[in-house]
Design a protein around this motif. Structure first.
Motif, PDB file in Angstrom:
ATOM      1  N   ASP A   1      -1.245   1.260  -3.887  1.00  0.00           N
ATOM      2  CA  ASP A   1      -2.264   0.328  -4.374  1.00  0.00           C
ATOM      3  C   ASP A   1      -3.418   1.022  -4.661  1.00  0.00           C
ATOM      4  O   ASP A   1      -4.507   0.174  -5.179  1.00  0.00           O
ATOM      5  CB  ASP A   1      -2.439  -0.642  -3.422  1.00  0.00           C
TER       6      ASP A   1
ATOM      7  N   ASP B   1      -5.876   2.872  -2.931  1.00  0.00           N
ATOM      8  CA  ASP B   1      -7.144   2.676  -2.341  1.00  0.00           C
ATOM      9  C   ASP B   1      -7.204   4.146  -1.194  1.00  0.00           C
ATOM     10  O   ASP B   1      -8.181   4.288  -0.676  1.00  0.00           O
ATOM     11  CB  ASP B   1      -7.304   1.549  -1.518  1.00  0.00           C
ATOM     12  N   ARG B   2      -6.274   4.836  -1.401  1.00  0.00           N
ATOM     13  CA  ARG B   2      -6.034   6.125  -0.524  1.00  0.00           C
ATOM     14  C   ARG B   2      -6.195   7.304  -1.528  1.00  0.00           C
ATOM     15  O   ARG B   2      -6.013   6.977  -2.869  1.00  0.00           O
ATOM     16  CB  ARG B   2      -4.945   6.232   0.214  1.00  0.00           C
TER      17      ARG B   2
ATOM     18  N   ASP C   1      -2.422   6.411  -3.431  1.00  0.00           N
ATOM     19  CA  ASP C   1      -1.119   5.591  -2.757  1.00  0.00           C
ATOM     20  C   ASP C   1      -0.922   4.559  -3.723  1.00  0.00           C
ATOM     21  O   ASP C   1      -1.205   4.374  -4.701  1.00  0.00           O
ATOM     22  CB  ASP C   1      -1.596   5.169  -1.498  1.00  0.00           C
TER      23      ASP C   1
ATOM     24  N   SER D   1       0.703  -1.295  -0.176  1.00  0.00           N
ATOM     25  CA  SER D   1      -0.061   0.194   0.022  1.00  0.00           C
ATOM     26  C   SER D   1       0.851   1.167  -0.005  1.00  0.00           C
ATOM     27  O   SER D   1       1.438   1.548  -0.962  1.00  0.00           O
ATOM     28  CB  SER D   1      -0.955   0.112   1.068  1.00  0.00           C
ATOM     29  N   HIS D   2       0.733   2.105   1.260  1.00  0.00           N
ATOM     30  CA  HIS D   2       1.516   3.345   1.163  1.00  0.00           C
ATOM     31  C   HIS D   2       2.923   3.112   1.624  1.00  0.00           C
ATOM     32  O   HIS D   2       3.359   4.202   1.484  1.00  0.00           O
ATOM     33  CB  HIS D   2       0.726   4.310   2.119  1.00  0.00           C
TER      34      HIS D   2
HETATM   35 CO    CO Z   1      -3.435   1.536   0.114  1.00  0.00          CO
END
Ligand code: CO
Ligand code: VG1
Length: 542
Positions: free
Chosen positions: A278, A280-281, A276, A112-113
């Motif tokens: 992946d 999702d943010r 981010d 992710s981030h």
């Molecule tokens: Co993420």
């Protein structure tokens, strides 16, 4: 040919807030990834006969990991795998594909981030057939399996060419290689007023989208530039790179500073956004106007009916406990149910599946709805764009009107990173030990009303999650929350969440750090942050 491989179990394969995250080199050890994949299969009753979505955010080792997982799934009898071209899928797109194709779940490769690269971070998580992250009971079963399993089976086979869209076979398993963007983009078209947004861009509306060299580049280019007609070049850092070009793909004012500088500068476009690793943010910024994620959730909830997909209204709003109560005020005004869950998207799944809420959000730059079962960065950006197109106002005007109507929840999160774990644990233990004695006492001239360690009982299945964050609540409902991160890969990260409500009409336009100054001082006093950790100032402020 199927091969059985034995191995010695690895310590510490315990999924955190969002899957298993470790340094990439840890994942690259022989059998490490395989051991965890085997534990996933064990926790879901085996892979035989099942269909999975597989893909990741393109970070270093994504390509190798996809091939390893495909071979294991094929060896263990999975019937079909749906893989994003090149092994790529954003987290929300993977969630959508799981639901669209009614698969048995999906394996997402991402940290992710967290930064990517051979010296940085890698991660893996499993999403269930509803498209959402595995709930705690399942992640606990995975962890239990990692401690006992000593072998896995895999197929002796060459790597597949994942760059060509189409259907191939791997042993007896069918592998469908799909365009990672197309189905997701159609879903967005079904939710939002694309003609209105297109008209706004055609009339000169300008935007910057910083994809931070991560997975959303191709999605944002297709949707914003091709479908909505935003100027070419609107999307920057739009090509996913294995090391994110050295960027830290965490969309906040610290790490997305290039975007922040542009948005606060003299030549700022009308609207700015970043996402981010992946996808999702999201971070959204107006010209000269940063939108805190908690406020973003509240504004989106209050205005979602302006988008066709939400025109019928919302069923309810859910937020993670550390997220500010700004969304609660909207829920109250609109007569909607409001839920407070522990940190991590997995806790929203039951509420969404049961139809008890439509929009969810976290203070950590995550917002989403019942269209998938993950937070969704581009979705939030498109909902903002839809609202801006319909209201015809600037982000700053919309924020100011929102605060004038509901009051403002001043909010900030202070992160102290890479603290020695033992010190962070000792600090939290000392804080927990004195919670019972705090109510009624004063700190920094403020009266403490309540102090506890947040526990959550899922209203749908009754499962209980303890120790989800220490809360200190003051007489005026100002609040401090302390928790240790469950996504870091180095030592401990202490997150301190700070909130104060200002009803207005005065004092709605202060700098949050100034507005929160007494709360920040109280947070240090109460937890004795400096004596315990040696840190006097946070590493990241959001
Ligand atoms: Co993420
Ligand atoms: C962080 C955030 C949390 C978020 C999680 C996963 O967890 O605080 O709100 O759900 O990351 O986001 P933690 O345990 O480090 O505080 V992501 O974009 O990594 O999937």
């Amino acid at each position: 040919m199927i091969r059985t491989q034995s191995f010695t179990p690895f310590d510490g394969q315990k999924p955190g807030t969002s899957g298993l995250r470790k340094k990439t080199r840890v994942f690259m050890q022989p059998h490490y990834l395989e051991a965890f994949v085997q534990a996933i299969f064990a926790a879901i009753g085996g892979a035989a006969g099942k269909t999975f979505v597989i893909g990741g955010d393109g970070r270093f080792y994504n390509d190798r990991a996809v091939q390893i997982i495909l071979r294991m799934a094929a060896a263990q009898g999975a019937s079909r795998a749906i893989v994003g071209q090149g092994g790529l899928l954003s987290t929300p797109a993977a969630s959508h594909l799981i639901r669209l194709n009614k698969t048995d779940g999906g394996i997402i490769l991402s940290a992710s981030h967290n930064p990517g690269g051979v010296e940085e971070d890698f991660g893996i998580k499993f999403n269930m057939a509803n498209g959402g992250p595995a709930p705690e009971a399942v992640t606990e079963a995975m962890y239990a399996a990692t401690k006992t399993q000593t072998e896995y089976t895999t197929l002796e086979a060459a790597d597949l060419d994942l760059n060509r869209i189409g259907t191939v076979s791997l042993g007896d398993m069918v592998v469908q290689i799909v365009d990672p963007v197309a189905d997701y983009a159609s879903l967005m078209e079904s939710l939002f007023d694309f003609p209105a947004m297109r008209a706004r861009f055609a009339a000169g509306f300008t935007m910057r989208f910083d994809a931070m060299c991560a997975i959303t580049g191709p999605y944002a280019r297709d949707i914003l530039e091709n479908r909505l007609g935003a100027a070419k070049g609107t999307v920057t850092h739009g090509t996913p790179l294995p090391d994110f070009g050295g960027m830290h793909p965490d969309p906040n004012p610290t790490w997305a500073h290039e975007l922040m500088d542009e948005m606060m500068g003299p030549a700022a476009p009308d609207f700015g956004a970043a996402s981010d690793g992946d996808g999702d943010r999201n971070m959204v910024v107006g010209r000269g106007a940063y939108v805190s994620p908690s406020d973003s959730l509240a504004v989106l909830a209050a205005n979602a009916h302006l988008a066709p997909g939400y025109a019928a209204g919302l069923k309810g709003i859910a937020r993670s406990m550390p997220t500010s109560a700004a969304a609660d005020r909207v829920a109250q005004a609109m007569g909607l149910a409001c839920f407070e869950t522990p940190t991590g998207w997995k806790f929203f799944g039951n509420l969404l599946d049961a139809g008890r809420c439509t929009i969810c959000g976290e203070e950590s730059f995550g917002t989403g709805s019942d269209h998938v079962r993950e937070k969704d960065g581009l979705w939030a950006v498109l909902l903002w764009l839809n609202i801006l197109a319909v209201r015809g106002q600037s982000v700053a005007e919309i924020l100011a009107e929102h605060w004038a109507k509901y009051g403002r929840n001043y909010y900030s999160r202070h992160d102290f990173e890479a603290i020695e774990s033992a010190k962070a644990d000792a600090m939290m233990a000392a804080l927990r030990a004195k919670l019972a004695s705090l109510p009624g006492t004063q700190v920094q001239g403020m009266q403490i009303k309540a102090a506890d360690d947040f526990a959550y009982t899922d209203p749908v299945d009754g499962s209980v999650s303890q120790n989800q964050g220490v809360r200190i609540i003051f007489a005026d409902d100002s609040r401090i929350v302390y928790r240790l991160s469950g996504t870091g890969t180095q030592g401990a990260t202490l997150r301190v969440y700070l909130e104060r409500y200002q009803p207005g009409p005065e004092g709605l336009h202060l700098d949050p750090q100034e507005a929160l100054a007494p709360i920040i001082a109280a947070a240090h006093d109460l937890a004795q942050i400096t004596p315990h950790t040696g840190r006097s100032a946070p590493d990241v402020i959001t």
